[in-house]
Design an enzyme around this catalytic site. Structure first.
Site, PDB file in Angstrom:
ATOM      1  N   LYS A  30       0.847  -1.214   0.000  1.00  0.00           N
ATOM      2  CA  LYS A  30       0.000   0.000   0.000  1.00  0.00           C
ATOM      3  C   LYS A  30       0.875   1.254   0.000  1.00  0.00           C
ATOM      4  CE  LYS A  30      -1.692   1.646   3.990  1.00  0.00           C
ATOM      5  NZ  LYS A  30      -1.350   3.034   4.349  1.00  0.00           N
ATOM      6  N   ASN A  31       1.876   1.284   0.871  1.00  0.00           N
ATOM      7  CA  ASN A  31       2.659   2.509   1.049  1.00  0.00           C
ATOM      8  C   ASN A  31       3.657   2.772  -0.070  1.00  0.00           C
ATOM      9  OD1 ASN A  31       1.172   2.993   3.277  1.00  0.00           O
ATOM     10  ND2 ASN A  31       2.724   2.352   4.748  1.00  0.00           N
ATOM     11  N   CYS A  83      -4.663  13.353  12.913  1.00  0.00           N
ATOM     12  CA  CYS A  83      -4.781  11.905  12.742  1.00  0.00           C
ATOM     13  C   CYS A  83      -4.729  11.299  14.134  1.00  0.00           C
ATOM     14  CB  CYS A  83      -3.616  11.409  11.891  1.00  0.00           C
ATOM     15  SG  CYS A  83      -3.468   9.621  11.829  1.00  0.00           S
ATOM     16  N   ARG A 115       1.006  14.806  12.942  1.00  0.00           N
ATOM     17  CA  ARG A 115       1.419  14.572  11.545  1.00  0.00           C
ATOM     18  C   ARG A 115       1.410  15.845  10.703  1.00  0.00           C
ATOM     19  NH1 ARG A 115      -0.914   8.874   9.480  1.00  0.00           N
ATOM     20  NH2 ARG A 115       0.909   9.017   8.129  1.00  0.00           N
ATOM     21  N   ASP A 166       4.784   0.737  12.027  1.00  0.00           N
ATOM     22  CA  ASP A 166       3.573   0.092  11.510  1.00  0.00           C
ATOM     23  C   ASP A 166       3.455  -1.364  11.936  1.00  0.00           C
ATOM     24  OD1 ASP A 166       3.622   1.865   8.298  1.00  0.00           O
ATOM     25  OD2 ASP A 166       3.111   2.495  10.326  1.00  0.00           O
ATOM     26  N   ARG A 193      -8.567  -0.592   4.714  1.00  0.00           N
ATOM     27  CA  ARG A 193      -7.745   0.453   4.102  1.00  0.00           C
ATOM     28  C   ARG A 193      -6.374  -0.074   3.708  1.00  0.00           C
ATOM     29  NH1 ARG A 193      -6.310   4.808   7.547  1.00  0.00           N
ATOM     30  NH2 ARG A 193      -5.126   5.199   5.653  1.00  0.00           N
TER      31      ARG A 193
HETATM   32  C1  EPZ Z   1       4.318   6.973   6.122  1.00  0.00           C
HETATM   33  O1  EPZ Z   1       3.562   8.068   6.626  1.00  0.00           O
HETATM   34  C2  EPZ Z   1       3.356   5.776   6.091  1.00  0.00           C
HETATM   35  N1  EPZ Z   1       2.207   6.107   5.273  1.00  0.00           N
HETATM   36  C3  EPZ Z   1       2.891   5.456   7.514  1.00  0.00           C
HETATM   37  O2  EPZ Z   1       2.110   4.254   7.459  1.00  0.00           O
HETATM   38  C4  EPZ Z   1       4.091   5.176   8.383  1.00  0.00           C
HETATM   39  O3  EPZ Z   1       3.673   4.975   9.700  1.00  0.00           O
HETATM   40  C5  EPZ Z   1       5.062   6.384   8.338  1.00  0.00           C
HETATM   41  O4  EPZ Z   1       5.432   6.672   6.979  1.00  0.00           O
HETATM   42  C6  EPZ Z   1       6.335   6.127   9.114  1.00  0.00           C
HETATM   43  O5  EPZ Z   1       6.970   4.982   8.675  1.00  0.00           O
HETATM   44  C7  EPZ Z   1       2.307   6.016   3.928  1.00  0.00           C
HETATM   45  O6  EPZ Z   1       3.337   5.729   3.356  1.00  0.00           O
HETATM   46  C8  EPZ Z   1       1.058   6.297   3.148  1.00  0.00           C
HETATM   47  P1  EPZ Z   1       6.363  10.425   8.119  1.00  0.00           P
HETATM   48  P2  EPZ Z   1       4.161   9.564   6.558  1.00  0.00           P
HETATM   49  O7  EPZ Z   1       6.226  11.708   7.389  1.00  0.00           O
HETATM   50  O8  EPZ Z   1       5.057   9.712   5.415  1.00  0.00           O
HETATM   51  C9  EPZ Z   1       6.780  13.753  11.495  1.00  0.00           C
HETATM   52  C10 EPZ Z   1       0.274   2.834   7.810  1.00  0.00           C
HETATM   53  O9  EPZ Z   1      -0.103   2.296   8.858  1.00  0.00           O
HETATM   54  N2  EPZ Z   1       6.693  14.735  10.389  1.00  0.00           N
HETATM   55  O10 EPZ Z   1       7.551   9.585   7.812  1.00  0.00           O
HETATM   56  O11 EPZ Z   1       3.004  10.483   6.705  1.00  0.00           O
HETATM   57  C11 EPZ Z   1       5.481  12.978  11.683  1.00  0.00           C
HETATM   58  O12 EPZ Z   1       4.562  13.699  12.464  1.00  0.00           O
HETATM   59  C12 EPZ Z   1       0.729   4.308   7.833  1.00  0.00           C
HETATM   60  O13 EPZ Z   1       0.334   2.263   6.721  1.00  0.00           O
HETATM   61  C13 EPZ Z   1       6.886  16.067  10.660  1.00  0.00           C
HETATM   62  O14 EPZ Z   1       7.122  16.452  11.804  1.00  0.00           O
HETATM   63  O15 EPZ Z   1       5.014   9.582   7.915  1.00  0.00           O
HETATM   64  C14 EPZ Z   1       5.960  11.696  12.325  1.00  0.00           C
HETATM   65  O16 EPZ Z   1       6.107  11.901  13.686  1.00  0.00           O
HETATM   66  C15 EPZ Z   1       0.447   4.983   9.135  1.00  0.00           C
HETATM   67  N3  EPZ Z   1       6.792  16.952   9.624  1.00  0.00           N
HETATM   68  C16 EPZ Z   1       7.327  11.482  11.664  1.00  0.00           C
HETATM   69  O17 EPZ Z   1       7.731  12.743  11.139  1.00  0.00           O
HETATM   70  C17 EPZ Z   1       6.537  16.550   8.327  1.00  0.00           C
HETATM   71  O18 EPZ Z   1       6.440  17.386   7.412  1.00  0.00           O
HETATM   72  C18 EPZ Z   1       7.336  10.446  10.550  1.00  0.00           C
HETATM   73  O19 EPZ Z   1       6.281  10.739   9.684  1.00  0.00           O
HETATM   74  C19 EPZ Z   1       6.336  15.188   8.088  1.00  0.00           C
HETATM   75  C20 EPZ Z   1       6.428  14.286   9.131  1.00  0.00           C
END
Ligand code: EPZ
Length: 420
Positions: free
Chosen positions: A22-23, A115, A120, A306, A398
């Site tokens: 998915k990701n 979320c 996020r 995850d 999902r």
């Molecule tokens: C991806 O989300 C995945 N989703 C998530 O999977 C996964 O948990 C996550 O990466 C971490 O591995 C998809 O790929 C669709 P991040 P993403 O930006 O990219 C902070 C699932 O269960 N952050 O790497 O949105 C954020 O708040 C889902 O399949 C900022 O501070 O996650 C978090 O604490 C859930 N500013 C950390 O970084 C930003 O601009 C990592 O988030 C972006 C992120």
């Protein structure tokens, strides 16, 4: 709304085939917006999230055909505006911003909003776009990014919890059509980022270093259509491996990529679970009584956030103390109180959950709160004595393709029923 009714206590046995990731699929589908030529993407999982991304692409003007796991997308003529009504239903849709900005030099997208697992924010995505020369304006719940032209630049994209996965994907896609060279430091190294870069290079992009913390993108004038096969879903693989161990069964997981799961396989080994490679397949079964293990979630190649919830269900069955620390998302312990309803003994201390494992679980009605928490409740229900009803399984749909059918093939007594 639908629920799963699970009669637990049956060891899982047999073979299961892993679906596409998915990701990886979500940003790859968005990347099709970078060209006006057709893109053919195979091994796309049939999930509510991927179908939703198709809806978003169609709302932008693209055409899409989804047949037997193959999606053909053509973004011949598109617009740069994505409505709140669509975006709010799936955060992952934010990854259309980079392609739209690159192709149209303008993107106006609804901000994804909060979320349940954490705040996020998307500040790092916007930081990257601004570094490429885009003007960023946030107004009325929308973010607008515009640029006369995008110019390659070096940037550091690390944040509070380290790299950002979709932030790296978004900026990498925006930089493919920028003038000059972009260097992303503290880039996410996840296999999904590598798979996206592979697809973009097949479209004619010039990307190197994906999979390392430094990604270099040399901008090109135009991208063309391409074909791609999405990698297997490593989180689904981990989920089925943990379900096999939790039920004390023996399962052959087919079409997996063990090299994407080293941290998980290492912790399963520590918990006394054997995972043996058979070519592209993994054979999973306990080595004996389960053992406790300490887990800290980290950016890739560390232990994936995850898989944190699913691993908690397994460690609730392992006699002894396990400490699970969540370092990526601020509030990703929604499953703890629901696991307690099944009899697990877990206490939360700040970013950690202290699991006093070994108490037998017994079935009860529980509520799914998010995608991975619901997978953890299904695993606990399969291991528990008696009947568990997991409500709000739309969360599961999902991210897991036909989970109940796959589990039934492994001998699980699981039914999809209308919630009463
Ligand atoms: C991806 O989300 C995945 N989703 C998530 O999977 C996964 O948990 C996550 O990466 C971490 O591995 C998809 O790929 C669709 P991040 P993403 O930006 O990219 C902070 C699932 O269960 N952050 O790497 O949105 C954020 O708040 C889902 O399949 C900022 O501070 O996650 C978090 O604490 C859930 N500013 C950390 O970084 C930003 O601009 C990592 O988030 C972006 C992120």
């Amino acid at each position: 709304m639908e629920s799963f009714l699970i009669k637990g206590g049956v060891p899982l046995h047999g073979e299961v085939t892993i679906s596409g990731s998915k990701n990886a699929a979500l940003p790859i589908l968005a990347a099709a917006l970078l060209t006006d030529e057709p893109c053919v993407i195979r091994h796309v999982p049939d999930l509510s999230d991927t179908r939703f991304m198709v809806k978003i692409l169609e709302s932008l003007g693209a055409t899409a055909r989804f047949e037997n796991g193959t999606l053909t997308v053509r973004a011949k003529k598109i617009k740069g505006f994505a409505d709140y009504k669509l975006v709010r239903r799936m955060r992952g849709s934010i990854c259309i911003a980079g392609p739209l900005l690159a192709r149209l030099r303008t993107a106006r997208i609804s901000l994804p909003g909060g979320c349940i697992i954490g705040a996020r924010p998307i500040n790092l995505h916007l930081k990257g776009f601004a570094a490429l020369g885009a003007k960023i304006k946030i107004e009325g719940g929308y973010v607008a990014a515009t640029a006369k032209k995008l110019v390659g630049n070096s940037m550091f994209l690390g944040g509070r919890a380290g790299p950002t996965v979709l932030g790296t994907a978004n900026v990498m896609m925006a930089a493919t059509l920028a003038d000059g060279v972009t260097v992303i430091e503290s880039a996410a190294c996840e296999p999904e980022v590598v798979d996206l870069a592979k697809f973009l290079n097949a479209m004619g992009a010039q990307i190197s270093g994906a999979g390392s913390p430094t990604i270099t993108i040399t901008g090109v004038k135009k991208l063309h259509g391409a074909e791609h096969e999405v990698i297997p879903d490593r989180i689904e693989t981990a989920t089925f491996a943990i379900a096999a161990a939790a039920t004390n069964g023996e399962v052959l997981i087919q079409g997996a990529r063990a090299e994407h799961l080293r941290a998980v396989l290492d912790k399963l080994n520590e918990a006394n679970v054997a995972v043996t490679r058979r070519g592209a397949d993994l054979l999973v079964k306990r080595k004996g009584q389960l053992k406790p293990a300490d887990i800290t979630t980290l950016p890739y190649a560390g232990f994936p956030t995850d898989v944190q919830a699913q691993m908690m269900s397994l460690l609730a069955l392992a006699p002894g103390i396990s400490i699970i620390t969540e370092r990526i998302f601020e509030s990703r312990f929604m499953h703890v109180s629901e696991l307690a309803r099944l009899g697990a003994d877990i206490e939360i201390e700040g970013p950690s959950a202290i699991v006093k494992g070994g108490r037998p679980l017994s079935g009860a009605p529980v509520m799914a709160s998010d995608l991975r928490a619901s997978a953890a409740l299904v695993i606990a229900g399969l291991a528990a004595k008696g009947t568990t009803q997991v409500n709000r399984i739309y969360h599961l749909d999902r991210g897991y393709e036909k989970m109940d059918a796959k589990l039934r093939k492994l001998g699980a007594r699981i039914q999809r029923v209308e919630e009463k």
